[in-house]
Design a protein around this motif. Sequence first.
Motif, short mmCIF file in Angstrom:
data_model
loop_
_atom_site.label_atom_id
_atom_site.label_comp_id
_atom_site.label_asym_id
_atom_site.label_seq_id
_atom_site.Cartn_x
_atom_site.Cartn_y
_atom_site.Cartn_z
N LYS A 1 -0.20 -9.57 37.63
CA LYS A 1 0.65 -10.40 36.75
C LYS A 1 1.32 -11.53 37.52
N LYS B 1 -0.38 2.87 28.22
CA LYS B 1 -1.40 3.92 28.23
C LYS B 1 -1.21 4.85 29.43
N THR C 1 0.48 -4.96 29.69
CA THR C 1 1.53 -4.18 29.00
C THR C 1 0.92 -2.98 28.30
N GLN C 2 -0.20 -3.19 27.62
CA GLN C 2 -0.88 -2.09 26.94
C GLN C 2 -1.37 -1.04 27.94
N THR C 3 -1.86 -1.51 29.09
CA THR C 3 -2.33 -0.58 30.13
C THR C 3 -1.18 0.26 30.66
N ASP D 1 -3.25 -13.22 27.03
CA ASP D 1 -4.04 -12.05 26.64
C ASP D 1 -4.04 -11.00 27.76
N LEU D 2 -4.14 -11.48 29.02
CA LEU D 2 -4.14 -10.55 30.15
C LEU D 2 -2.79 -9.87 30.30
N GLN D 3 -1.70 -10.63 30.07
CA GLN D 3 -0.36 -10.03 30.13
C GLN D 3 -0.19 -8.96 29.05
N THR D 4 -0.74 -9.24 27.87
CA THR D 4 -0.70 -8.25 26.80
C THR D 4 -1.49 -7.00 27.20
N THR D 5 -2.66 -7.25 27.82
CA THR D 5 -3.50 -6.13 28.27
C THR D 5 -2.77 -5.31 29.34
#
Length: 479
Positions: free
Chosen positions: A476, A264, A259-261, A253-257
């Motif tokens: 990461k 952004k 990537t999303q960050t 979930d943190l890795q996804t966050t």
Amino acid sequence: MDTKKLRQKILDLAIHGKLVPQDPNDEPASVLLERIRAEKERLIKEGKIKRSRKSAKTSDTPHYPQDVPFEVPKGWVWCLLEELAYVAAGSTPNKDAFVAKGIPYIKMYNLRVQKIDFDFHPQYIKREIHEGKLHRSRTEIGDLLMNIVGPPLGKLAVIPSTLPEGNFNQAAVLIRPYHHKELLVKYLFYYLSEMSEINSISTKGSAGQVNISLTQSQNMRIPLPPLAEQQRIVEEIERLFKLIDIIEQGKADLQTTITQTKNKILDLAIHGKLVPQDPNDEPASELLKRINPKAQITCDNGHYAQLPKGWSIYELMDVAKIVTGSTPSKSNLSYYGGNFPLYKPSDLDAGRHTNTASEYLTTKGRDVSRIIPPNSIAICCIGSIGKVGYIEQEGTTNQQINTAIPSLAIFPDYLYHLCTSTYFQNSLMEKSSAVTISIVNKSKMEHIKIPLPPKEEQKRIVVAIDNFFNVLDAVKENL
């Protein structure tokens, strides 16, 4: 946290008797082993199984210490796998044994992530083959399958209730405990997952293939705890593994966050919201007038209110030369084997630091190629559309790549980040055409509209992106 190593450490402690405490009141494993042997003899007498040939010297007592990998706790015994379980190899029948619908036939590609995935390329055999020629390898619910041909070697899976009957090929062995099947299967699953015994007996073939024979499988050494301790070991492993699952999900979930960050941050950057504007910066339009007088402004902040002051929107070809790669003739051997890089889509996985190639050209090969200078941005335009690499070393590319060679109007690092942004990636996909494979040709790529800040602001944007990304990458790496 390396959760893979953590799982391995838990298994290592378990098989050495150090994961849970011993209880002196537990019935010794030697007594359990006698019951298992008695059950095996009963099955042999009833003709349900055959006595296997003993290729290793065995006895009714535990092996001498020098014959085993390590000393086990009091109450444990060393034994052979064939003493605990029926071990049988699979085989492959003739082609005419296969049918559209019949008895499920498991192949090693069906052993996926420690489970049987029979929905993945299912195959079936005739019932008469299953009950006849292949009767010794008939599977039952709860049996343990282990692949003995690799790499990879030692994949394990338990036959699920969704496969009440089945068979399997020669790349695996079936393991079916004679007594206390459910618990022993779990214990053996975790013991064999530790891999040390499997690796110690595996052999390597001439083609680099590693394997374990049926006899070697039957003679694998097993440290057997008392039955009650087996239960405690299995329960503790499952408890700890569930906690690790939660950690791994949190990491994912943190890795996804992250990537999303990053996405952004890039989005803010190319919309002029990551760093403040400086009224002293030369507007992008003025710079382009000097560098490329033919460039046509699509819009600037005078016509587009959301565009920051000093920014303009141009087509990609206004700020960069687009070059489509090519592959020198493979039939001309004099083109290959030199030191000049020929970049392919797989080489772009290096991203910001694309400096090595999977293939190299000679001087002759270089002379018939389109040269890409350093600090160019390579963009995959066929197949894996949108893969981007920052070319650090002069080279050339194959025809699956269009390369943007930046003019003086655009900072190369800014162009790289722009090309990795969701905005640019979406623009690529919108312009792609697909028959059997997605393609974005040179002309379509040239006409992609891009937001262009003043040159000085581009540099500030790159510094800000790098600072943010360095922090996120550090997080990461320490997950």
